[in-house]
Design an enzyme around this catalytic site. Structure first.
Site, PDB file in Angstrom:
ATOM      1  CB  SER A 277      -0.962  -0.003   1.194  1.00 23.76           C
ATOM      2  OG  SER A 277      -0.273  -0.135   2.421  1.00 23.76           O
ATOM      3  CG  HIS A 307      -0.809  -5.084   2.170  1.00 20.23           C
ATOM      4  ND1 HIS A 307      -0.072  -4.978   3.329  1.00 20.23           N
ATOM      5  CD2 HIS A 307      -0.844  -3.820   1.655  1.00 20.23           C
ATOM      6  CE1 HIS A 307       0.319  -3.738   3.504  1.00 20.23           C
ATOM      7  NE2 HIS A 307      -0.144  -2.997   2.508  1.00 20.23           N
ATOM      8  CG  HIS A 353       6.499  -8.565   8.523  1.00 22.27           C
ATOM      9  ND1 HIS A 353       7.480  -7.791   7.934  1.00 22.27           N
ATOM     10  CD2 HIS A 353       5.385  -7.778   8.572  1.00 22.27           C
ATOM     11  CE1 HIS A 353       6.990  -6.601   7.655  1.00 22.27           C
ATOM     12  NE2 HIS A 353       5.734  -6.557   8.028  1.00 22.27           N
ATOM     13  NE  ARG A 362       3.133  -3.504  12.675  1.00 23.36           N
ATOM     14  CZ  ARG A 362       2.859  -3.742  11.393  1.00 23.36           C
ATOM     15  NH1 ARG A 362       2.192  -2.838  10.679  1.00 23.36           N
ATOM     16  NH2 ARG A 362       3.241  -4.858  10.806  1.00 23.36           N
ATOM     17  CG  ASP A 408      -2.477  -8.403   9.783  1.00 24.98           C
ATOM     18  OD1 ASP A 408      -3.044  -7.313   9.935  1.00 24.98           O
ATOM     19  OD2 ASP A 408      -1.690  -8.632   8.850  1.00 24.98           O
TER      20      ASP A 408
END
Length: 457
Positions: A277, A307, A353, A362, A408
């Site tokens: 993105s 993604h 990742h 995160r 995620d």
């Protein structure tokens, strides 16, 4: 300001620049210095000439420095590890994770203003940091929050464009359509059509990015209410900050959910320039497409299952575990289910990742949020078990460079706990967040006069 692209540490270039205190010595100062000036645009206007000169110096003194060798494996392997972008706003280290203008997530949590004492950082504060390299004061953050509210009016034609789609259309399709409909408001397009010097391109780009960031929560919440709440729209509350207002317009007024939204938007805002993105937004904008066109393109990349759609896949997979094995699943049962997933040719979503080789920070900050606010949630406890079970299995499998959980792996469970259970919508939240990082970088792309991107194939 750091002039380093964000996939790998540029050790060779850094070693040459380390002694150049005149060039980089004030970077840390920029990151922690605050100012009484409440006008973000004027701050940028003061910073830009200095950074333009630094870029010229970088090119003249180090333009021929080699940043690595390109192999056939890199070319056919998705350009993994290749250094090819200049990214101002964040840097991703394989072991350390993301840094926003040099600040880690824990440092941002400590230094950036928050809505409640000891609470999560306000996204407006991070936006200021990404644009200026400076940690804002509470007054500056409040001023930016008010300015974003003043820019948040969405024209009626945007809602009409969304309404032309079937209600069953994917939320990301409706969201991207709304962004494209906003494009007719582009200040950059208007200024370019009239003719303006290249040195001033950043000014209408700034206006577009500010308007875009301000209006996206309104568009995104409209999509959510249209699909899942019979079209009953909730108006904005001008007393609330960016994250809390977004939560409110979605229909969630629990203070803990508002805190979660502040954290969510902050940590999803930017992740260097190499991801789909961010790179798409930069690539499209390098053709001087305005920020609306560029960000709409970025959203379409974000919508892919490799993604941004991954956060949706994680929650659906976790719920499939519960449906088959129950909430009180044992460690051995969970191991069997993970192996069953892998042996069927599928992946365990939320692990691994493209750059990171350690647990995503995160993920860690979301885990800390869960331990503080929902330690007894059954799905959170399952996520904790997965943290123990999955990495050893992926390591044993021998095909995964990074067996650790990413962002995620946790976000969907937190949203689900507070009632936002519609997994198909999660990527829209990601999209709203990513506008802050992409928008900040687009302003600097134009301020620094970065050229059209054109690599060889």
């Amino acid at each position: 300001m750091a002039f380093f692209r964000s996939v790998a540490a540029l050790s060779k270039l850094r070693s040459r620049l380390a002694q150049q205190s005149t060039t980089l010595g004030s970077v840390r100062w920029l990151q922690v210095q605050s100012s009484s000036d409440l006008d973000l645009r004027s701050q940028l206007q003061d910073l830009i000439p200095e950074q333009q000169e630094r870029l010229k110096k970088l090119k003249s003194e180090h333009g021929k420095v080699q940043l690595g060798n390109i192999t056939v494996d890199m070319v056919i392997g998705g350009m993994r590890g290749m250094i090819g972008l200049l990214w101002e706003t964040s840097l991703l280290d394989a072991d350390e994770g993301i840094r926003f203008r040099g600040l880690s997530i824990p440092e941002c949590q400590k230094l950036l203003p928050s809505a409640v004492k000891g609470g999560e950082p306000l996204p407006e504060g991070l936006f200021w940091l990404l644009l200026t390299g400076k940690v804002p004061s509470e007054e500056q953050t409040d001023a930016l929050s008010k300015e974003l509210r003043s820019r948040s009016k969405v024209p009626d034609h945007v809602f009409k464009a969304i309404n032309a789609l079937p209600v069953a259309a994917h939320p990301m399709t409706q969201f991207a359509t709304g962004v494209m409909a906003l494009q007719v408001e582009s200040e950059f397009q208007k200024a370019y059509d009239k003719g303006m010097p290249k040195a001033k391109f950043w000014e209408p780009t700034y206006e577009d990015c500010m308007n875009l960031v301000a209006r996206l929560p309104v568009v995104a919440s409209y999509v959510y209410r249209r699909i899942y709440k019979d079209g009953k729209v909730i108006p904005a509350d001008d007393s609330l900050d960016y994250g809390a207002n977004f939560s409110h317009m979605l229909g969630f007024d629990d203070p803990k959910m508002q805190e979660l939204m502040r954290l969510y938007v902050t940590i999803h805002s930017d992740h260097e320039g190499g991801n789909v993105s961010a790179h798409t937004g930069h690539l499209v904008a390098s053709a001087l497409s305005d920020p609306y066109l560029s960000f709409a393109a970025a959203l379409n990349g974000l919508a892919g299952p490799l993604h941004g759609l991954a956060n949706q896949e994680v929650l659906l997979w976790i719920k499939s575990v519960v449906e088959e094995c129950g909430e009180n699943i044992t460690t051995d049962q969970l191991k069997d289910y993970v192996w069953k997933t892998l042996n069927s040719g599928k992946v365990v979503p939320g692990f691994g990742h493209g750059v990171l080789r350690k647990t995503d920070p995160r993920y860690t900050c979301q885990r800390e949020f869960a331990l503080k606010h929902l330690p007894d949630d059954p799905l959170f406890q399952l996520v904790s078990k997965l943290y123990e079970v999955v990495p050893p299995i992926l390591t044993e499998l021998g095909k995964v460079k990074n067996p650790w959980p990413n962002v995620d792996a946790h976000s969907g469970v937190l949203l689900n706990h507070f009632g936002l259970t519609e997994a198909r919508y999660f990527t829209v939240l990601f999209g709203v967040s990513r506008s802050i990082g992409i928008g900040s970088q687009l302003v600097w792309d134009r301020a620094l006069g970065l050229p059209l991107e054109r690599q060889r194939a």
